[in-house]
Design a protein around this motif. Structure first.
Motif, PDB file in Angstrom:
ATOM      1  N   UNK A 379       0.853  -1.178   0.000  1.00  0.00           N
ATOM      2  CA  UNK A 379       0.000   0.000   0.000  1.00  0.00           C
ATOM      3  C   UNK A 379       0.889   1.228   0.000  1.00  0.00           C
ATOM      4  N   UNK A 380       0.808   2.028  -1.063  1.00  0.00           N
ATOM      5  CA  UNK A 380       1.673   3.196  -1.167  1.00  0.00           C
ATOM      6  C   UNK A 380       3.120   2.778  -1.277  1.00  0.00           C
ATOM      7  N   UNK A 381       3.963   3.326  -0.395  1.00  0.00           N
ATOM      8  CA  UNK A 381       5.392   2.999  -0.414  1.00  0.00           C
ATOM      9  C   UNK A 381       5.773   2.037   0.695  1.00  0.00           C
ATOM     10  N   UNK A 382       4.813   1.228   1.159  1.00  0.00           N
ATOM     11  CA  UNK A 382       5.081   0.285   2.241  1.00  0.00           C
ATOM     12  C   UNK A 382       4.737  -1.145   1.815  1.00  0.00           C
ATOM     13  N   UNK A 383       5.607  -2.068   2.266  1.00  0.00           N
ATOM     14  CA  UNK A 383       5.391  -3.501   2.082  1.00  0.00           C
ATOM     15  C   UNK A 383       5.096  -4.110   3.444  1.00  0.00           C
ATOM     16  N   UNK A 384       4.021  -4.908   3.527  1.00  0.00           N
ATOM     17  CA  UNK A 384       3.606  -5.552   4.774  1.00  0.00           C
ATOM     18  C   UNK A 384       3.804  -7.064   4.626  1.00  0.00           C
ATOM     19  N   UNK A 385       4.477  -7.672   5.599  1.00  0.00           N
ATOM     20  CA  UNK A 385       4.792  -9.096   5.537  1.00  0.00           C
ATOM     21  C   UNK A 385       4.182  -9.805   6.742  1.00  0.00           C
ATOM     22  N   UNK A 386       3.384 -10.849   6.481  1.00  0.00           N
ATOM     23  CA  UNK A 386       2.851 -11.689   7.549  1.00  0.00           C
ATOM     24  C   UNK A 386       3.917 -12.727   7.902  1.00  0.00           C
ATOM     25  N   UNK A 387       4.717 -12.407   8.931  1.00  0.00           N
ATOM     26  CA  UNK A 387       5.839 -13.245   9.364  1.00  0.00           C
ATOM     27  C   UNK A 387       5.273 -14.301  10.315  1.00  0.00           C
ATOM     28  N   UNK A 388       4.847 -15.422   9.756  1.00  0.00           N
ATOM     29  CA  UNK A 388       3.936 -16.345  10.423  1.00  0.00           C
ATOM     30  C   UNK A 388       4.458 -16.888  11.755  1.00  0.00           C
ATOM     31  N   UNK A 389       5.554 -17.662  11.721  1.00  0.00           N
ATOM     32  CA  UNK A 389       6.000 -18.325  12.951  1.00  0.00           C
ATOM     33  C   UNK A 389       6.664 -17.362  13.934  1.00  0.00           C
ATOM     34  N   UNK A 390       7.056 -16.176  13.468  1.00  0.00           N
ATOM     35  CA  UNK A 390       7.509 -15.130  14.400  1.00  0.00           C
ATOM     36  C   UNK A 390       6.331 -14.353  14.980  1.00  0.00           C
ATOM     37  N   UNK A 391       5.117 -14.676  14.532  1.00  0.00           N
ATOM     38  CA  UNK A 391       3.874 -14.112  15.051  1.00  0.00           C
ATOM     39  C   UNK A 391       3.895 -12.587  15.081  1.00  0.00           C
ATOM     40  N   UNK A 392       4.119 -12.004  13.877  1.00  0.00           N
ATOM     41  CA  UNK A 392       4.169 -10.544  13.803  1.00  0.00           C
ATOM     42  C   UNK A 392       3.932 -10.097  12.363  1.00  0.00           C
ATOM     43  N   UNK A 404       9.016  -0.873  10.706  1.00  0.00           N
ATOM     44  CA  UNK A 404       8.415  -1.123  12.022  1.00  0.00           C
ATOM     45  C   UNK A 404       7.774  -2.503  12.009  1.00  0.00           C
ATOM     46  N   UNK A 405       7.230  -2.894  13.179  1.00  0.00           N
ATOM     47  CA  UNK A 405       6.541  -4.180  13.276  1.00  0.00           C
ATOM     48  C   UNK A 405       5.630  -4.161  14.491  1.00  0.00           C
ATOM     49  N   UNK A 406       4.689  -5.084  14.520  1.00  0.00           N
ATOM     50  CA  UNK A 406       3.896  -5.312  15.730  1.00  0.00           C
ATOM     51  C   UNK A 406       3.559  -6.791  15.802  1.00  0.00           C
ATOM     52  N   UNK A 407       3.409  -7.289  17.032  1.00  0.00           N
ATOM     53  CA  UNK A 407       3.228  -8.725  17.249  1.00  0.00           C
ATOM     54  C   UNK A 407       1.764  -9.075  17.432  1.00  0.00           C
ATOM     55  N   UNK A 408       1.423 -10.284  16.972  1.00  0.00           N
ATOM     56  CA  UNK A 408       0.090 -10.836  17.194  1.00  0.00           C
ATOM     57  C   UNK A 408       0.140 -12.319  16.857  1.00  0.00           C
ATOM     58  N   UNK A 409      -0.546 -13.179  17.613  1.00  0.00           N
ATOM     59  CA  UNK A 409      -0.434 -14.621  17.378  1.00  0.00           C
ATOM     60  C   UNK A 409      -0.878 -15.031  15.985  1.00  0.00           C
ATOM     61  N   UNK A 410      -0.011 -15.764  15.290  1.00  0.00           N
ATOM     62  CA  UNK A 410      -0.346 -16.463  14.066  1.00  0.00           C
ATOM     63  C   UNK A 410      -0.874 -15.659  12.911  1.00  0.00           C
ATOM     64  N   UNK A 411      -0.227 -14.568  12.487  1.00  0.00           N
ATOM     65  CA  UNK A 411      -0.709 -13.879  11.276  1.00  0.00           C
ATOM     66  C   UNK A 411      -0.484 -14.755  10.046  1.00  0.00           C
ATOM     67  N   UNK A 412      -1.577 -15.133   9.367  1.00  0.00           N
ATOM     68  CA  UNK A 412      -1.449 -16.025   8.228  1.00  0.00           C
ATOM     69  C   UNK A 412      -1.611 -15.332   6.909  1.00  0.00           C
ATOM     70  N   UNK A 413      -2.394 -14.256   6.863  1.00  0.00           N
ATOM     71  CA  UNK A 413      -2.597 -13.522   5.627  1.00  0.00           C
ATOM     72  C   UNK A 413      -2.833 -12.062   5.978  1.00  0.00           C
ATOM     73  N   UNK A 414      -2.504 -11.153   5.059  1.00  0.00           N
ATOM     74  CA  UNK A 414      -2.589  -9.728   5.365  1.00  0.00           C
ATOM     75  C   UNK A 414      -3.097  -8.961   4.146  1.00  0.00           C
ATOM     76  N   UNK A 415      -3.904  -7.935   4.406  1.00  0.00           N
ATOM     77  CA  UNK A 415      -4.370  -7.002   3.380  1.00  0.00           C
ATOM     78  C   UNK A 415      -4.410  -5.620   4.008  1.00  0.00           C
TER      79      UNK A 415
END
Length: 625
Positions: A379-392, A404-415
């Motif tokens: 989105x725009x000039x940012x790339x977002x990665x669902x880093x699954x087993x690192x839960x973030x 930057x980053x933020x943590x949350x259990x089990x991110x599997x897909x992102x939009x």
């Protein structure tokens, strides 16, 4: 008023308990112990205690000397109290020391771990550097060998052109000379002839010969001038020797470095007036390294007349242009065709492989490292990665620099929505976060979706989820209310076999990668079936386990295939990126040689014609348009 310490209270009690005789005896003892008669002569008991502290004779947890003095003064009870104070203060010192020791040991442990990690990283870097150094040396050895072979090939081709053209011209000239001499003999015969009838027949014969000579001169354009041979060296960034052009009326030019699966402009130019007439545009016949031929259609470009030299008239330059998208790397031969004639000009082009323009990340839990990244979004000039087993969720700029980053259990897909709101499929829930990572809203999927995977978000906030367990696609309102479900296992329209990823285009049409059916299905924004395309095969335009899918602003669909590894020989098949038009027409296939895909998952396109691919504990970036 602050409470006195046990030691100070002890000093006060001792001072109050000493008689004048005790005081004289105390001064005498301390004078003998080295404090000096002058110092202690007029000093109060408390001042003398301070002198002992300053001289390190007594102190916190160290009252042995004071106990001896008190026993010398026959003050047994005070000596016992001094011992009790000493024991109490020692316990406090030991407690503080133990706490400090634990802190120091923890700090030492952390530092030791960091040193070990650093040593491991230094070792890994050294090993990696050594390996890369070997790869660089091997690469340039291969390149030097390749350039040497190409040099010899170019020289051989020029020599062949020289021999062939020389022999051709010589043969033509000898033929023309023979015909001209025959005409000369006929003319002489007519001049020597005295018979009118015979002269008339000779005249007709001569006229016929001159007519043929005139026609031959008109039709034979090969004698108008020399064939021009040129060499065009390429830039080092193309990692190729160059291209050889042989001009026989037309010249060909490839304006960009030719790269597999990417478009490049091709122009055809001629300065010969006799080749510029009519509305017929030349075509370019391309022969691939495997011998497959394709035709490039051209359209006319406007071009001003060439400036005339002294004693010359102006010449017309005609230019045509077309787009070429080579589908494999290696040497390609380009030849001009026009009006049924071939080989009117040629060019040899070495097409490069479409390797990633960027790769970043490796397995780990530090910033910029990944453990099974499943999905990506742009989105725009940012790339977002669902880093699954690192839960973030990790965020980067377009060059792969961590933001930057933020943590949350089990991110599997992102939009990501247009306002920057981040929508994540986390285990069996859909969660919405602010751009800074603050949880805004969530709703459960478990009631409907036993095995949810990829998701997409429409402009009005509706969430579309692919569930490979129910072989279905679900649409929810932003608050989690189910709107619609389509699917069921099968191969019919609107049926699926393990759909994993889904995306929406600029019109909110829903595009699903129907993985085990080896196809893509397209629905309108309300989940009504529109069309499908794709079949299982190893051909570049066919699919093999389509996985991540994304659509750009022009409606082009970019798809990644996970392929397979054959049981015999462990050969990998079908691991590739594909580009399709909105109607499913195949455009190109990207299958890099230098950095092959192994376990690709989610993909996301950018506005400048690039695509990010998640998988293999890293992120790759390719140019696709």
């Amino acid at each position: 008023m602050a409470e006195l310490s046990p030691l100070t209270r002890l000093f006060v009690k001792i001072s109050d308990s000493l008689s004048e005789e005790d005081l004289r005896n105390l001064r005498a003892i301390l004078a003998r112990e080295g404090l000096g008669q002058g110092k202690v002569e007029q000093a109060t008991p408390h001042k003398m205690f301070n002198m002992l502290e300053a001289d390190n004779r007594i102190g916190k947890g160290n009252l042995g000397f004071l106990v001896q003095v008190l026993r010398s003064l026959k003050k047994g009870k005070l000596a016992e109290e001094a011992e009790l104070v000493q024991q109490q203060e020692r316990r406090e010192v030991e407690k503080v020391a133990a706490k400090y020791k634990a802190s120091v040991e923890a700090a030492i442990s952390k530092i030791t771990q960091k040193v070990e990690t650093l040593s491991s990283e230094i070792t890994a870097t050294a090993e990696n550097s050594e390996q890369v150094e070997k790869e660089i040396q091997q690469h340039y050895k291969r390149l030097i060998s390749k350039l040497q072979l190409e040099e010899q090939e170019m020289v051989t081709r020029v020599q062949r052109v020289n021999r062939n053209r020389g022999g051709e011209l010589k043969e033509k000239m000898e033929t023309e000379l023979k015909k001209t001499k025959e005409a000369e003999i006929s003319v002489q015969k007519m001049l020597d002839c005295r018979d009118d009838t015979e002269a008339l027949m000779l005249r007709q014969d001569i006229e016929e010969k001159f007519k043929k000579l005139s026609l031959q001169e008109t039709d034979d354009r090969s004698l108008e001038g020399p064939t021009k041979v040129t060499f065009q060296p390429c830039s080092l960034s193309q990692v190729s020797g160059g291209s050889l052009s042989v001009f026989a009326g037309f010249s060909i030019d490839v304006q960009e470095p030719a790269v597999e699966s990417l478009p490049c402009s091709v122009t055809v130019t001629t300065n010969k007036a006799d080749l510029t007439g009519g509305d017929v545009a030349p075509q370019i016949e391309v022969t691939s390294p495997q011998g497959k031929t394709t035709l490039i259609q051209t359209t006319a470009h406007t071009s001003p007349p060439l400036a005339a030299g002294k004693g010359q008239t102006s010449r017309v330059r005609r230019v045509w242009g077309g787009e070429w998208r080579p589908q494999e790397s290696g040497k390609h031969s380009l030849g001009v065709c026009m009006g049924g004639k071939k080989d009117l000009g040629s060019l040899t082009v070495d097409v490069g492989c479409n390797n990633p323009v960027l790769r970043f990340g490796q397995k780990g839990s530090q910033q910029g490292q990944f453990d099974r990244p499943i999905d990506v979004a742009v989105r725009g000039d940012r790339l977002y990665v669902a880093d699954n087993l690192n839960q973030r969720i990790q965020m980067f700029d377009m060059s792969g620099v961590f933001c930057s980053s933020f943590s949350w259990p089990g991110p599997g897909s992102v939009a990501v929505q247009t306002d920057g709101t981040i929508v994540v499929r986390s285990l069996k829930e859909v969660k919405t976060f602010s751009p800074s990572g603050e949880l805004l809203h969530k709703f459960p999927l478990g009631e409907y979706c036993p095995k949810p995977y990829g998701l997409a978000v429409q402009r009005d906030g509706r969430v579309v989820v692919a569930d490979y367990g129910k072989h279905s696609i679900f649409m929810f309102e932003a608050d989690g209310t189910l709107v619609k479900q389509v699917g069921g296992q099968g191969r019919g329209e609107g049926q699926f076999n393990q759909p994993y990823f889904v995306c929406v285009d600029k019109e909110d049409n829903i595009i699903v990668s129907d993985k085990d059916n080896d196809r893509v299905q397209v629905f309108d924004k309300n989940l009504n079936f529109q069309h499908k395309f794709g079949q299982k095969s190893r051909q570049p335009q066919d699919m093999w386990g389509p996985n991540g899918v994304s659509a750009d602003s022009k409606g082009n669909i970019v798809l990644v295939n996970i392929g397979e590894v054959s049981e015999v020989g462990g050969v990998e098949h079908g691991k590739k990126l594909q580009v399709f038009r909105p109607d499913g027409t195949w455009v190109a296939t990207i299958s890099s040689d230098g950095d092959k895909l192994k376990k690709p998952h989610g993909v996301a396109v950018t506005e400048d014609g690039h695509v990010f691919v998640a998988g293999d504990h890293c992120i790759r970036k390719y140019r696709y348009m």
